[in-house]
Motif scaffolding. Sequence first.
Motif, mmCIF file in Angstrom:
data_model
loop_
_atom_site.group_PDB
_atom_site.id
_atom_site.type_symbol
_atom_site.label_atom_id
_atom_site.label_comp_id
_atom_site.label_asym_id
_atom_site.label_seq_id
_atom_site.Cartn_x
_atom_site.Cartn_y
_atom_site.Cartn_z
ATOM 1 N N GLN A 9 80.352 -59.307 14.828
ATOM 2 C CA GLN A 9 79.352 -58.298 14.448
ATOM 3 C C GLN A 9 77.995 -58.942 14.117
ATOM 4 O OE1 GLN A 9 81.715 -56.405 11.308
ATOM 5 N NE2 GLN A 9 82.141 -54.690 12.684
ATOM 6 N N THR A 205 91.559 -54.831 13.527
ATOM 7 C CA THR A 205 90.268 -54.153 13.599
ATOM 8 C C THR A 205 90.445 -52.673 13.314
ATOM 9 O OG1 THR A 205 90.491 -53.625 15.953
ATOM 10 C CG2 THR A 205 89.528 -55.766 15.410
ATOM 11 N N ASP A 206 89.362 -51.938 13.449
ATOM 12 C CA ASP A 206 89.403 -50.491 13.359
ATOM 13 C C ASP A 206 90.359 -49.968 14.428
ATOM 14 O OD1 ASP A 206 88.878 -47.741 13.633
ATOM 15 O OD2 ASP A 206 86.825 -47.992 12.918
ATOM 16 N N VAL A 259 82.595 -49.311 18.701
ATOM 17 C CA VAL A 259 83.593 -49.333 17.626
ATOM 18 C C VAL A 259 83.272 -50.410 16.596
ATOM 19 C CG1 VAL A 259 86.024 -49.754 17.084
ATOM 20 C CG2 VAL A 259 85.415 -48.400 19.091
ATOM 21 N N TYR A 261 80.520 -51.836 15.797
ATOM 22 C CA TYR A 261 79.272 -51.664 15.054
ATOM 23 C C TYR A 261 79.099 -50.241 14.506
ATOM 24 C CZ TYR A 261 78.128 -56.254 16.858
ATOM 25 O OH TYR A 261 78.153 -57.604 17.145
ATOM 26 N N ASN A 262 80.212 -49.475 14.521
ATOM 27 C CA ASN A 262 80.227 -48.125 13.943
ATOM 28 C C ASN A 262 79.076 -47.259 14.449
ATOM 29 O OD1 ASN A 262 82.494 -48.656 12.196
ATOM 30 N ND2 ASN A 262 81.102 -49.821 10.878
ATOM 31 N N GLU A 265 79.330 -43.359 13.830
ATOM 32 C CA GLU A 265 79.033 -42.970 12.449
ATOM 33 C C GLU A 265 77.537 -43.085 12.157
ATOM 34 O OE1 GLU A 265 81.371 -45.064 9.623
ATOM 35 O OE2 GLU A 265 83.285 -44.624 10.626
#
Length: 272
Positions: A9, A205-206, A259, A261-262, A265
């Motif tokens: 990231q 991870t997510d 995903v 780095y969101n 959202e």
Amino acid sequence: MLLGIVFSQNLLNWDAWLSLLIGIAAFTGVTGATYIFNDISDLGEDRHHPEKQHRPIASGQVSVTVAVVFGLFLAGIGLGAAYSLGPLFLAILLTYLAQNVLYSLVLKQFVFVDVLVVAIGFVLRAIAGVIAINVFLSPWLIVCTFLLALVLAFGKRRNELEIAANPQETRAVLREYSVNDIDQLLVMVMATLLMSYSLYTFSRTDPAMMATLLFAFFAVFRYHHLVHTTNIAGQPEYLLTDRPSVVNLILWGIVAIAVLYNIPEMAVEVVQ
């Protein structure tokens, strides 16, 4: 080497990019030197290879003396750049250099050892990419890189067996391989690669990272198809000319970055 900065990231960290680019330059220089050394040591065999006989050294377009001088120049540039990144990065690069020299002189003669050494070389590159930007080294990066490199190495060996009239004249170790054996090993390694990547997506991870599984499976299936229907395995870089593979890679990258780095959202927050 680029995977580390993406999955840690740090994609928007410009200081990390500067260090990474220096690291890439270092590995490019040393890798170029090892390729020259390998071409010189394989000169006799390459002249019997249907494709490699056209390489500059094998074809006589570049003399061995000129190649040696240029190789030393590349190695010097690469090691100098590595030194600027610290002793650990330099140690990794020296290990990579020593490994390639041993491969060219001895290790390429032993069945299975040859492909394992090639795969380890890719792992060292991935590790160097992480060390260059000073982030956590995920074991999943090592495992998946190793398995992916094995897939490519076995694919290349299979291609060499198919295109050469007398495979043992182009690479002595090929007498120990058979197309049937390599096909079985390819399936085993591909299955292990997909399993490892699958475990990574939902264990470290997510869980949304599982959305990239579709692209990972397609990439492996596509490569397996190309290995059996084209000569692309002999030059894996030609995968970048295969449109379905390139589109799939781009889509995988977009979803993975979204995903990690969101981005969804962040987009919702901006709209609100």
